[in-house]
Design a protein around this motif. Structure first.
Motif, PDB file in Angstrom:
ATOM      1  N   UNK A  75      34.405  29.161  11.558  1.00 19.81           N
ATOM      2  CA  UNK A  75      35.640  28.726  10.910  1.00 19.81           C
ATOM      3  C   UNK A  75      35.332  27.542   9.998  1.00 19.81           C
ATOM      4  N   UNK A  76      36.198  27.376   9.009  1.00 22.31           N
ATOM      5  CA  UNK A  76      36.056  26.239   8.102  1.00 22.31           C
ATOM      6  C   UNK A  76      37.436  25.663   7.824  1.00 22.31           C
ATOM      7  N   UNK A  77      37.546  24.353   8.005  1.00 21.06           N
ATOM      8  CA  UNK A  77      38.787  23.649   7.716  1.00 21.06           C
ATOM      9  C   UNK A  77      38.498  22.673   6.586  1.00 21.06           C
ATOM     10  N   UNK A  78      39.093  22.948   5.425  1.00 20.54           N
ATOM     11  CA  UNK A  78      38.793  22.157   4.243  1.00 20.54           C
ATOM     12  C   UNK A  78      39.902  21.164   3.963  1.00 20.54           C
ATOM     13  N   UNK A  79      39.527  19.915   3.744  1.00 21.58           N
ATOM     14  CA  UNK A  79      40.462  18.854   3.410  1.00 21.58           C
ATOM     15  C   UNK A  79      39.675  17.689   2.851  1.00 21.58           C
ATOM     16  N   UNK A  80      40.150  16.480   3.102  1.00 18.82           N
ATOM     17  CA  UNK A  80      39.369  15.303   2.714  1.00 18.82           C
ATOM     18  C   UNK A  80      37.997  15.373   3.369  1.00 18.82           C
ATOM     19  N   UNK A  81      37.990  15.742   4.648  1.00 17.74           N
ATOM     20  CA  UNK A  81      36.753  16.011   5.383  1.00 17.74           C
ATOM     21  C   UNK A  81      36.697  17.506   5.674  1.00 17.74           C
ATOM     22  N   UNK A  82      35.580  18.146   5.354  1.00 16.18           N
ATOM     23  CA  UNK A  82      35.431  19.580   5.601  1.00 16.18           C
ATOM     24  C   UNK A  82      34.713  19.793   6.932  1.00 16.18           C
ATOM     25  N   UNK A  83      35.314  20.620   7.781  1.00 15.30           N
ATOM     26  CA  UNK A  83      34.753  20.879   9.105  1.00 15.30           C
ATOM     27  C   UNK A  83      34.367  22.342   9.253  1.00 15.30           C
ATOM     28  N   UNK A  84      33.151  22.571   9.698  1.00 12.87           N
ATOM     29  CA  UNK A  84      32.667  23.920  10.003  1.00 12.87           C
ATOM     30  C   UNK A  84      32.382  24.011  11.499  1.00 12.87           C
ATOM     31  N   UNK A  85      32.749  25.118  12.112  1.00 15.29           N
ATOM     32  CA  UNK A  85      32.404  25.358  13.509  1.00 15.29           C
ATOM     33  C   UNK A  85      31.859  26.774  13.644  1.00 15.29           C
ATOM     34  N   UNK A  86      31.095  27.002  14.694  1.00  6.78           N
ATOM     35  CA  UNK A  86      30.558  28.334  14.920  1.00  6.78           C
ATOM     36  C   UNK A  86      29.692  28.362  16.169  1.00  6.78           C
ATOM     37  N   UNK A  87      29.153  29.530  16.453  1.00  8.25           N
ATOM     38  CA  UNK A  87      28.294  29.731  17.623  1.00  8.25           C
ATOM     39  C   UNK A  87      27.079  30.542  17.198  1.00  8.25           C
ATOM     40  N   UNK A  88      25.896  30.020  17.466  1.00  5.52           N
ATOM     41  CA  UNK A  88      24.653  30.746  17.218  1.00  5.52           C
ATOM     42  C   UNK A  88      24.383  31.685  18.388  1.00  5.52           C
ATOM     43  N   UNK A  89      23.816  32.845  18.080  1.00  2.00           N
ATOM     44  CA  UNK A  89      23.588  33.838  19.128  1.00  2.00           C
ATOM     45  C   UNK A  89      22.112  34.220  19.208  1.00  2.00           C
ATOM     46  N   UNK A  90      21.797  34.973  20.262  1.00  2.00           N
ATOM     47  CA  UNK A  90      20.471  35.575  20.372  1.00  2.00           C
ATOM     48  C   UNK A  90      20.446  36.838  19.517  1.00  2.00           C
ATOM     49  N   UNK A  91      19.298  37.485  19.454  1.00  2.00           N
ATOM     50  CA  UNK A  91      19.189  38.736  18.711  1.00  2.00           C
ATOM     51  C   UNK A  91      20.038  39.824  19.362  1.00  2.00           C
ATOM     52  N   UNK A  92      20.475  39.592  20.599  1.00  2.00           N
ATOM     53  CA  UNK A  92      21.347  40.539  21.296  1.00  2.00           C
ATOM     54  C   UNK A  92      22.817  40.110  21.211  1.00  2.00           C
ATOM     55  N   UNK A  93      23.097  39.166  20.317  1.00  2.00           N
ATOM     56  CA  UNK A  93      24.456  38.689  20.056  1.00  2.00           C
ATOM     57  C   UNK A  93      25.083  37.982  21.263  1.00  2.00           C
ATOM     58  N   UNK A  94      24.256  37.343  22.056  1.00  2.00           N
ATOM     59  CA  UNK A  94      24.755  36.544  23.179  1.00  2.00           C
ATOM     60  C   UNK A  94      24.955  35.106  22.698  1.00  2.00           C
ATOM     61  N   UNK A  95      26.107  34.492  22.970  1.00  4.80           N
ATOM     62  CA  UNK A  95      26.378  33.126  22.496  1.00  4.80           C
ATOM     63  C   UNK A  95      25.560  32.091  23.273  1.00  4.80           C
ATOM     64  N   UNK A  96      24.786  31.282  22.539  1.00  4.55           N
ATOM     65  CA  UNK A  96      23.925  30.321  23.224  1.00  4.55           C
ATOM     66  C   UNK A  96      24.072  28.890  22.717  1.00  4.55           C
ATOM     67  N   UNK A  97      24.535  28.706  21.477  1.00  7.90           N
ATOM     68  CA  UNK A  97      24.649  27.349  20.916  1.00  7.90           C
ATOM     69  C   UNK A  97      25.951  27.247  20.126  1.00  7.90           C
ATOM     70  N   UNK A  98      26.838  26.348  20.534  1.00  8.84           N
ATOM     71  CA  UNK A  98      28.056  26.096  19.759  1.00  8.84           C
ATOM     72  C   UNK A  98      27.853  24.816  18.953  1.00  8.84           C
ATOM     73  N   UNK A  99      28.524  24.732  17.800  1.00 13.14           N
ATOM     74  CA  UNK A  99      28.338  23.553  16.952  1.00 13.14           C
ATOM     75  C   UNK A  99      29.609  23.207  16.196  1.00 13.14           C
ATOM     76  N   UNK A 100      29.661  21.960  15.757  1.00  5.57           N
ATOM     77  CA  UNK A 100      30.716  21.475  14.870  1.00  5.57           C
ATOM     78  C   UNK A 100      30.051  20.563  13.845  1.00  5.57           C
ATOM     79  N   UNK A 101      30.403  20.782  12.576  1.00  8.38           N
ATOM     80  CA  UNK A 101      29.780  20.053  11.461  1.00  8.38           C
ATOM     81  C   UNK A 101      30.882  19.471  10.591  1.00  8.38           C
TER      82      UNK A 101
END
Length: 226
Positions: A75-101
């Motif tokens: 997801x991306x929330x754009x404003x004065x500050x732009x925020x990106x969030x997401x989850x990195x997965x394994x090659x089998x699409x298993x969620x292993x790392x969540x992040x916020x930027x």
């Protein structure tokens, strides 16, 4: 013009003025933020990510070679500050790392990134072209030129990404020993390609350093293309 119309126009002008003033205040408050503010913000982001940890699968040395640059729940929330969030997965699409930027207005760019696995937390503060990195609350080092990581304790070269390599995989050395090869996100982001190749056995500290560099590489490539 009737009294009611005049009143509505006045109210509308007042609302627009208040909103405009709020946006201006937010811009000023977030323009070229100090390291202190960036540190406060990334701590708030870490608390938000905590709620997602229960949705992640365990990610230890056995799963290292399975990490991909695939992302879900972006997801991306754009404003004065732009925020990106997401989850990195394994090659089998298993969620292993969540992040916020979060990226702040101004040039040079200031940004913060917080990423969490089931058991570890990685923090990155980008300021004046340098990235200050932490793992589990302890300073790891300072990344310069997107390639050289200097240790927090002694400022000696700790790790290096060989970006001048012509191969599709970028060698990563830690204390002058090649420990793995990092895939280029631009070539791997839309496939099940592994994020890196591990070359032999690594100590826990080496594994966390390689993972730290990989997370930053993956997230940076994603937000730059949005």
């Amino acid at each position: 013009m009737s009294f009611l119309s005049a009143l509505l126009s006045l109210v509308g002008f007042f609302v627009v003025s208040v909103v405009g003033l709020y946006v201006l205040i937010q811009y000023i408050a977030n323009f070229q933020p100090s390291l202190k503010k960036l540190s406060r913000d990334v701590k708030k982001m870490a608390r938000t990510l905590e709620a997602e940890r229960e949705t992640l699968i365990p990610f230890d040395r056995e799963e290292m070679n399975l990490l991909s640059f695939n992302q879900v729940d972006q997801s991306r929330k754009k404003g004065v500050v732009t925020t990106h969030t997401g989850v990195l997965t394994t090659i089998y699409h298993e969620p292993v790392i969540s992040y916020s930027y979060r990226k702040y207005p101004g040039n040079p760019v200031s940004a913060v990134l917080c990423a969490q696995t089931k058991t570890h937390e990685f923090v990155y503060i980008l300021k004046k072209g340098k990235v200050f990195m932490e793992v589990d609350g302890s300073p790891l080092g300072e990344l310069r030129d997107q390639s050289r990581l200097y240790g927090a304790r002694n400022q000696q070269l700790l790790a290096r990404i060989e970006r001048e390599a012509s191969d599709e995989l970028l060698p990563v050395t830690i204390l002058n020993r090649e420990v793995g090869r990092l895939a280029k996100p631009s070539q791997s982001a839309h496939s099940n390609t592994r994020a890196f190749q591990v070359l032999g056995q690594m100590e826990d500290e080496e594994r966390l350093i390689l993972l730290s560099l990989t997370i930053l590489e993956a997230v940076s490539a994603h937000v730059e293309n949005k």
